[in-house]
Design an enzyme around this catalytic site. Sequence first.
Site, mmCIF file in Angstrom:
data_model
loop_
_atom_site.group_PDB
_atom_site.id
_atom_site.type_symbol
_atom_site.label_atom_id
_atom_site.label_comp_id
_atom_site.label_asym_id
_atom_site.label_seq_id
_atom_site.Cartn_x
_atom_site.Cartn_y
_atom_site.Cartn_z
ATOM 1 N N TYR A 1 -12.442 11.622 -4.528
ATOM 2 C CA TYR A 1 -11.487 11.165 -5.490
ATOM 3 C C TYR A 1 -11.110 12.607 -6.024
ATOM 4 O O TYR A 1 -9.971 13.172 -6.104
ATOM 5 C CB TYR A 1 -12.316 10.474 -6.886
ATOM 6 C CG TYR A 1 -11.457 10.287 -7.914
ATOM 7 C CD1 TYR A 1 -10.346 9.358 -7.909
ATOM 8 C CD2 TYR A 1 -11.676 10.827 -9.053
ATOM 9 C CE1 TYR A 1 -9.481 9.059 -8.926
ATOM 10 C CE2 TYR A 1 -10.968 10.652 -10.379
ATOM 11 C CZ TYR A 1 -9.843 9.703 -9.986
ATOM 12 O OH TYR A 1 -8.900 9.374 -11.280
ATOM 13 N N ASP B 1 0.833 -1.139 -0.058
ATOM 14 C CA ASP B 1 -0.010 0.043 0.070
ATOM 15 C C ASP B 1 0.802 1.223 0.022
ATOM 16 O O ASP B 1 1.617 1.274 1.066
ATOM 17 C CB ASP B 1 -0.904 0.012 1.230
ATOM 18 C CG ASP B 1 -1.866 1.116 1.371
ATOM 19 O OD1 ASP B 1 -1.638 2.100 0.719
ATOM 20 O OD2 ASP B 1 -2.868 0.793 1.831
#
Length: 334
Positions: free
Chosen positions: A159, A70
Site C-alpha cells: 500500500y 477495474d
Amino acid sequence: MKKSPVRSKTVKEKPVSVVTGAAGFLGSHLSDYLLAKGHKVVGIDNLVTGSVDNIAHLAGNPDFKFIQQDVTEFLFLEGPVNYVWHFASPASPIDYLELPIQTLKVGSLGTHKALGLARNKNARFLIASTSEIYGDPLVHPQREDYWGNVSTIGPRGCYDEAKRFSEAMTMAYHREHALETRIVRIFNTYGPRMRLNDGRVVPAFVSQALENKPVTVFGDGSQTRSFCYCSDLIEGIYRLMMCDSPLPVNIGNPRELSMLEFAKVIIAAVGSKSKIVFKPLPQDDPKLRQPDITRARAMLKWEPKVELAEGMATTIAYFKTKVGQGSSPRSKLK
Ligand code: UDP
C-alpha cells in the site's frame, strides 16, 4: 466590427467529475458532495472492497452514472471531463494484506490509467494519497516535507509503495505534460459507510462495543492515531482540487489519541459493557501519527470542525444499523 449572433441564453454546462473508487467509503461521500455542488459524476469501481450499498441512493439520479470496472484497465469515456478524482484502492490494512497485488496494481497501473484519462480530457487530476507514505514516522507531527520511513518489503509495503509511486507518477505527468495535478495525503478518517468488517480500528472497536464483546487493542495501545470525520475531510479535498497548487497537502484532524484511550472513548460513547483485551501488535504498525495541517490552514483556509464526540455519535448510529446483519460479502477479483 460585425458581432457574432448571440444565442438567446447560454446554459451553463455542469462540470463533469470522474470519481474512481466511487462505491467506497470516501469515494461515495465525495460523489455526494460533488453532486450537491452541481457536478455531473461518473463513478467507477470494481467493487472489490467498495459496495453498491454506498451509492444505492444515487440510482436514478440523472447526474450520476456508475461504471463497474477495474481502473487498471483502459478507461474510455465519451464527452468532456473536467476533474478526475482517483480514490480507487483497498485502504484498510487487512484488505491490502489480503489483496497485495491488486493494491499495487491500482496504485500504479490504475493511477497511470486515471492520469491518462485526465490528460486525454485536459482535466484536472487529484490523487488520494495517504499518511502511510510517511511509514513509521521519525518526524512528529508529520509535515508534507518529511520523506517518510517505509519498509518496502514489509506487509504494508504494497500500500505504502503503491501510494508513493502514485505521487511520483502524478508529479511526472505534471512536469512532463503540464497536467494540473493535486495530491492529498489523507490521515485516518471515519464515518458512516466504513465497512463493518474492514478491520480498521473504528469499525472494529465500535462493532465490538455494540455487541458487548471484548475490545481488541493491539500491542499495549500506546500507538497513536488522529481521526478526522468524513465530511471535514471531503470539504478539505474539494478545496484542494479547486486551489492552484500541485504541492501535496495533509488533510486530517490533528487531535491525537493513543489506541488505549480511543478504546475507552468508544466504550463510553456506546455505553458498552465491553472489556479491553490486548492482542499482538501487527508488524510495522506505525507508532505515532498526527498530521501537521499548517499548509492546509494557510493554502485552503481549511481545518476540521467536527468534534470526535459528534462524529462518533453519527458513526455509532450508522453501525447500529449494520451490526448483526452479517458482513457484506466481498468478491475477490484477480
Ligand atoms: N487497532 C487496534 N485494534 C483493532 C484494530 C486496529 O488496536 O482491532 C490499532 C492498529 O494496530 C493501529 C490503529 O489501531 O495502531 C489504527 O489501525 P487501522 O487498521 O485503523 O489503520 P492504520 O492507521 O494502522 O492504517
